[in-house]
Design an enzyme around this catalytic site. Structure first.
Site, PDB file in Angstrom:
ATOM      1  N   CYS A 390     -12.975  25.830 -19.998  1.00  0.00           N
ATOM      2  CA  CYS A 390     -13.756  25.716 -18.765  1.00  0.00           C
ATOM      3  C   CYS A 390     -15.115  25.076 -19.053  1.00  0.00           C
ATOM      4  O   CYS A 390     -15.186  23.870 -19.257  1.00  0.00           O
ATOM      5  CB  CYS A 390     -13.861  27.082 -18.095  1.00  0.00           C
ATOM      6  SG  CYS A 390     -14.131  26.937 -16.328  1.00  0.00           S
ATOM      7  N   HIS A 526      -8.564  28.762 -17.593  1.00  0.00           N
ATOM      8  CA  HIS A 526      -8.690  29.857 -18.571  1.00  0.00           C
ATOM      9  C   HIS A 526      -7.311  30.262 -19.078  1.00  0.00           C
ATOM     10  O   HIS A 526      -6.685  31.156 -18.499  1.00  0.00           O
ATOM     11  CB  HIS A 526      -9.375  31.060 -17.919  1.00  0.00           C
ATOM     12  CG  HIS A 526     -10.821  30.855 -17.651  1.00  0.00           C
ATOM     13  ND1 HIS A 526     -11.794  31.168 -18.568  1.00  0.00           N
ATOM     14  CD2 HIS A 526     -11.454  30.346 -16.577  1.00  0.00           C
ATOM     15  CE1 HIS A 526     -12.978  30.868 -18.063  1.00  0.00           C
ATOM     16  NE2 HIS A 526     -12.809  30.365 -16.860  1.00  0.00           N
ATOM     17  N   GLU A 528      -6.518  32.020 -21.513  1.00  0.00           N
ATOM     18  CA  GLU A 528      -6.476  33.381 -22.072  1.00  0.00           C
ATOM     19  C   GLU A 528      -5.937  34.420 -21.090  1.00  0.00           C
ATOM     20  O   GLU A 528      -5.402  35.442 -21.501  1.00  0.00           O
ATOM     21  CB  GLU A 528      -7.866  33.792 -22.582  1.00  0.00           C
ATOM     22  CG  GLU A 528      -8.954  33.995 -21.534  1.00  0.00           C
ATOM     23  CD  GLU A 528      -9.726  32.725 -21.173  1.00  0.00           C
ATOM     24  OE1 GLU A 528      -9.146  31.633 -21.331  1.00  0.00           O
ATOM     25  OE2 GLU A 528     -10.881  32.828 -20.714  1.00  0.00           O
TER      26      GLU A 528
HETATM   27  N1  GLN Z   1     -20.133  27.092 -14.977  1.00  0.00           N
HETATM   28  C1  GLN Z   1     -19.020  26.226 -14.939  1.00  0.00           C
HETATM   29  C2  GLN Z   1     -18.503  25.999 -13.537  1.00  0.00           C
HETATM   30  O1  GLN Z   1     -18.809  26.716 -12.623  1.00  0.00           O
HETATM   31  C3  GLN Z   1     -17.900  26.749 -15.818  1.00  0.00           C
HETATM   32  C4  GLN Z   1     -17.327  28.040 -15.349  1.00  0.00           C
HETATM   33  C5  GLN Z   1     -16.472  28.708 -16.389  1.00  0.00           C
HETATM   34  O2  GLN Z   1     -16.581  28.409 -17.561  1.00  0.00           O
HETATM   35  N2  GLN Z   1     -15.658  29.655 -15.966  1.00  0.00           N
HETATM   36  O3  GLN Z   1     -17.775  25.056 -13.314  1.00  0.00           O
END
Ligand code: GLN
Length: 554
Positions: A390, A526, A528
């Site tokens: 992410c 994600h 995970e």
């Molecule tokens: N802050 C970033 C976004 O909002 C990444 C979010 C995250 O890593 N879950 O896109």
């Protein structure tokens, strides 16, 4: 004994906690769920959280650990992650309720005039709302396990305890069971196990009209027979229903430990089900035993550095940590995790020495960003396997654009508006005609975050296509920002970072990878959240497999 189950007659198991928090109620609920499944029953696990927040999405990970995201985009407590990992079953909106949602629903109804002039009260209105949530899909499962958040005695817990007390009254003892998890401290000086805290927390439960049917005792050492007898006597339950929950470092041993202590057997007996007829499946037992054998007797060891922001609270990255354990289990490899605080580390290169893989996990806000970017640069330049999750993928793109692409002010508009907006909000993302691109209703679940499962098309011949073994995948998201590929896509590929996973309509970049590197992958989702102990996520499986294999070859 009539042990024929009718699915329209669910059994409810309520799990409460006493003495103190963090005893592992979520894990107990998850293990019990897994054990009942192994005996052939269908199970659903729900969590009730006592706080007024609508969901943990707005909470700092330091408060309750990671925000777990389900397929349907529910932002939930990390216990739902335990439920999914142990039972292998997806959870969603129907598995998670906070006091905030209860009150918000009630107040909306009240404003709409739905209460027809009556006074809206905790009993029956709040309790009815809680009971409706607990029982709404009861007919679909043999067992519904409900974990009550907090500790018995918490002021906020009152309406929740009252609701489950009423359910016992309505469904009767044969269809409901109260399991209470307490703590039995050991006095080192006299080597004595103390039962008084348990007695007191049971008294608190009795005060709410609830007599536990079974007590789980979290202990550091083996639960002594005399301790069991004492708890049995003072808490009014048979000694066989006082069950040890001894500390265990390998969390995947817990279902087997609980079963050895007789938890699932006693639960069956309580509901009048023959534990002999509903035996634990041999196949299930064998799989968990094999997993534990490889976790406990690994043949290799690998060192992974995670460069994050909330590293002092490892629960902030709970699913990530577990995903690494799962992959380690498959490859008979112990994964040592070194947590590197991106905000406070002075010499990032020094901190990364010895890393066999580097992970930059998800995150929000600009603290520690430059160190994370430098860590990615280090991984890229030194051919150290890298996974960016992410925010980690977004920063891998920023790093390539700055250090290879020569766009020195490349950044995410999350951190500054004064930059080349390589990563930005969709609403800041203009198409070629200068029009703002807005996501269709179908592809966005309201709000400003992209939450939950989205499909992704993998590029033929890419590393990730090989890793997943299929060309269309679905992964869970939780972010606001995206790679601005319309404007910077071509330039990014010129840096050697390729867009290898995209949303089916091609508009959103979900995965990038480098071909000049041993293993360098950034994912906008994600992974995970979908990893399970018995089926590690393909990306973690591949990453750990890659570095473990190197060791086996040495
Ligand atoms: N802050 C970033 C976004 O909002 C990444 C979010 C995250 O890593 N879950 O896109």
């Amino acid at each position: 004994m009539n042990d024929f189950l009718y699915v329209d007659e669910p059994r409810y198991i309520f799990i409460t906690g006493g003495v103190m928090s963090s005893l592992g109620k979520g894990l107990s609920a998850a293990c019990l769920g897994a054990l009942l499944q192994a005996r052939g029953f269908s199970v659903c696990i729900k969590k009730l959280d006592l706080y007024i927040n609508i969901d943990p999405g707005t909470l700092s990970p330091y408060q309750h650990g990671e925000v777990f995201v389900t397929e349907d985009g529910t932002e939930a407590d990390l216990d739902l992650g335990h439920y999914e990992r142990y039972t292998g079953q997806n959870t969603g909106k129907q598995n998670y309720l906070t006091a905030g949602v209860v009150y918000s629903n009630l107040i909306q109804k009240e404003r709409r005039g739905e209460y027809l002039g009556v006074t809206v009260q905790v009993i029956p209105h709040v309790t009815d709302e809680i009971k409706r949530f607990i029982t709404q899909d009861g007919g679909l499962f043999d067992f519904v396990i409900i974990e009550l958040g907090g500790t018995v005695g918490d002021i906020e817990g009152g309406p929740f305890l009252e609701a489950v007390r009423q359910l016992r009254n309505e469904f009767g003892q044969p269809q409901t069971m109260f399991v209470h998890l307490t703590y039995v401290p050991n006095m080192r000086a006299t080597n004595e196990q103390k039962t008084k805290p348990t007695q007191h927390s049971v008294k608190d439960l009795l005060h709410a009209g609830i007599q536990p049917d079974l007590i789980l005792c979290r202990t550091e050492l083996t639960l002594q027979e005399s301790t069991k007898r004492k708890i049995s006597l003072f808490c009014n339950i048979p000694p066989d229903d006082v069950i040890a929950a001894q500390d265990e470092t390998n969390l995947y041993k817990l279902p087997l430990n609980y079963s050895k202590e007789g938890l699932d057997e006693r639960v069956c007996l309580h509901f009048g089900l023959s534990h002999k007829r509903h035996k634990i499946s041999e196949d299930w037992l064998q799989k968990w035993q094999v997993l534990n054998a490889s976790l406990e007797r690994p043949l290799a060891e690998v060192n992974v550095v995670i460069v994050g922001k909330y590293v002092e609270m490892e629960d902030s990255y709970k699913s990530l940590k577990e995903a690494l354990v799962h992959a380690g289990g498959k490859h008979k490899t112990k994964v040592n995790i070194k947590w590197c605080n991106a905000e406070t580390t002075v010499d990032i290169v020094e901190a990364l020495k010895g890393a066999e893989a580097i992970i930059v996990p998800g995150g929000f806000g600009n603290r520690g960003i430059e160190n994370k970017i430098n860590a990615i640069r280090y991984a890229r330049e030194n051919n150290v396997p890298f996974l960016g999750i992410c925010l980690g993928m977004q920063l891998a793109i920023v790093e390539a654009m700055r250090n290879i692409g020569g766009i020195e002010d490349a950044n995410s508009t999350e951190f500054t508006r004064d930059c080349s907006p390589v990563i930005c909000l969709m609403s800041e993302w203009n198409d070629d005609g200068g029009n703002t691109v807005v996501r269709s209703e179908e592809s966005d679940i309201g709000g400003t975050m992209r939450l939950g499962a989205y499909k992704c098309q993998l590029l033929e011949g890419s590393l990730v296509e090989d890793v997943y073994g299929v060309s269309i995948i679905s992964e869970r998201h939780r972010h606001r920002y995206e790679f601005n590929s319309r404007r910077f896509g071509e330039k990014l590929e010129q840096t050697g970072t390729f867009m290898v996973g995209k949303s089916p309509d091609g508009s959103l970049v979900e995965i990038v990878e480098r071909r000049d590197h041993t293993w360098f992958v950034g994912v906008q989702f994600h992974p995970e959240f979908k990893s399970k102990p018995l089926s590690p996520h393909p990306l973690f499986d591949s990453l750990i497999g890659k570095i473990a294999k190197k060791q086996f070859l040495l």
